[in-house]
Design an enzyme around this catalytic site. Structure first.
Site, PDB file in Angstrom:
ATOM      1  N   LYS A 293     -35.720  23.973  66.980  1.00  0.00           N
ATOM      2  CA  LYS A 293     -36.958  23.101  66.552  1.00  0.00           C
ATOM      3  C   LYS A 293     -36.927  22.817  64.988  1.00  0.00           C
ATOM      4  CE  LYS A 293     -39.290  23.143  70.612  1.00  0.00           C
ATOM      5  NZ  LYS A 293     -39.518  22.057  71.339  1.00  0.00           N
TER       6      LYS A 293
ATOM      7  N   GLU B  64     -48.427  20.258  68.556  1.00  0.00           N
ATOM      8  CA  GLU B  64     -48.517  21.039  69.683  1.00  0.00           C
ATOM      9  C   GLU B  64     -47.448  22.165  69.851  1.00  0.00           C
ATOM     10  OE1 GLU B  64     -44.867  19.302  71.050  1.00  0.00           O
ATOM     11  OE2 GLU B  64     -46.404  18.518  69.529  1.00  0.00           O
TER      12      GLU B  64
ATOM     13  N   SER C  83     -30.904  28.068  72.624  1.00  0.00           N
ATOM     14  CA  SER C  83     -31.710  27.229  71.799  1.00  0.00           C
ATOM     15  C   SER C  83     -32.753  28.059  71.061  1.00  0.00           C
ATOM     16  CB  SER C  83     -32.568  26.507  72.720  1.00  0.00           C
ATOM     17  OG  SER C  83     -33.331  27.173  73.675  1.00  0.00           O
TER      18      SER C  83
END
Length: 396
Positions: free
Chosen positions: A96, A118, A379
């Site tokens: 991210k 969000e 991830s």
């Protein structure tokens, strides 16, 4: 493979279209904000100084490039060569940060002083809070109250970093509802606020912009695989898919090769597998819907995959036959966390474990024959999920 390799994963067509998907379906009040963002991104992305600045922060702050780690023990057990692209080693513990650093720099370039975001699993919220602290911006993160309960550690991290976390109690109290509230908030504060969307979803230019900020994963992995594999590229590239940003970033590095691209969805939230074309959060994509066309609730043991839609470029890649999308169950995911931890000493996030679960199931079958080479994007790391796993009774 019906989508020409040379045309895949470039800039979208006019209006932000990826084939039949994408676009900009937002209230009239948000059209100028989206247009402003598109113009700002196009200008910044064409500016070598902006890209050099982003590369510098990725290197000295986020810890790029991330490692490509051979999974030696699982490879021997499964009869395939499994390479892990270690986004879990990036600062904040997931991919991210790649996107958020880009958006935060862009927001500052646009003169914005506040970020709203969000989050589901909390990793995008943590990355947003991190970048806001670094660049002197205010941050507000919307998070479903159900996700707040199962991701309490990440809520504490966001608060520690100075961000306000706003509980969302409507609907399923998960990522879909958090996204709804963040978009509603954006309508009222576009003058000084940037909506830092966390995935390749939403209205144009977000699916394209976020993919470009995440492309660093695939570009790095492509170079690393070229040095590691005799064939230069793996036979299969696999990543988990909710909205799909880590998969989009990874696929972008290999879409012009002969590698199979495999996205792995949660069986209870499989928009590509079980959805129909529809509009959600500002773009046309594949969406879970009931018979009346109402958005259906998704379910996954992983909060980050609890989403009823998917990024429109994934819908296009699937529709065109360039990528394939499969599902795994919660039980398979929990087993994958355990097996990766005990075989390789790596505790991955529940989201990432979806990709691991498919490899474990497919290895040695027609889906993934013995001798195959596999690149898997890990991830995120699993720290955030430890309390949830403990409360579920552990992994045996």
């Amino acid at each position: 493979m019906t989508l020409a390799l040379s045309r895949a994963m470039r800039a979208p067509a006019a209006g932000g279209r990826f084939g039949a998907f994408g676009g900009r379906f937002v209230p009239e009040s948000l059209v100028p904000a989206c247009a402003e963002l598109e113009d700002a991104f196009r200008e910044a992305w064409a500016d070598p100084a902006f890209r050099q600045q982003l590369d510098t922060f990725r290197a000295v702050y986020a810890g790029r490039p991330t490692a490509l780690t051979p999974a030696w023990n699982l490879s021997a057990e499964l009869g395939v060569t499994l390479l892990l692209k270690r986004e879990d080693l990036a600062h904040t513990g997931s991919h991210k940060i790649n996107n958020v650093l880009g958006q935060a720099l862009l927001a500052r370039r646009m003169g914005k002083t506040r970020l709203i975001a969000e989050t589901g699993a909390g990793q995008h919220g943590v990355a947003t809070a991190t970048a806001a602290a670094l660049f002197g911006l205010r941050a507000t993160v919307f998070m479903g109250s159900r996700d707040i309960e199962r991701q309490a550690l990440n809520v504490f991290r966001m608060n520690l970093l100075g961000a306000e976390v706003v509980p969302v109690t409507s609907g399923s109290r998960t990522l879909k509802d958090a996204t709804n509230e963040a978009m509603r908030q954006w309508v009222s504060c576009v003058e000084d606020t940037h909506f830092c969307l966390g995935s390749v979803a939403g209205p144009h230019p977000y699916p394209w912009m976020v993919r470009e900020f995440q492309r660093v994963i695939g570009d790095e992995a492509r170079r690393q695989c070229a040095a590691e594999l005799p064939a230069g590229a793996p036979d299969v590239v696999v990543a988990c898919v909710g909205g799909g940003s880590n998969a989009a970033g990874t696929f972008a590095g290999f879409v012009d090769t002969g590698a199979r691209l495999v996205g792995v969805e949660a069986a209870g939230g499989a928009a590509m597998t079980d959805g129909r074309p529809g509009v959600v959060h500002g773009s046309r994509s594949m969406v879970l819907q009931d018979d009346d066309g109402q958005i259906a609730e998704a379910h996954s043991v992983a909060a980050g995959l609890d989403y009823p839609g998917v990024g429109p470029e994934h819908a296009h890649l699937g529709d065109a036959g360039r990528a394939e999308y499969v599902t795994v169950t919660d039980d398979e995911v929990l087993d994958a966390v355990r097996r990766l931890a005990r075989a390789e000493g790596i505790i991955c996030a529940l989201e990432s474990a979806h990709a691991v679960a498919w490899v474990l199931r497919a290895a040695g079958t027609r889906d993934l024959p013995r001798g195959s080479t596999v690149l898997l994007t890990l991830s995120g790391r699993g720290d955030k999920d430890m309390a949830q796993l403990r409360d579920m009774g552990g992994l045996g």
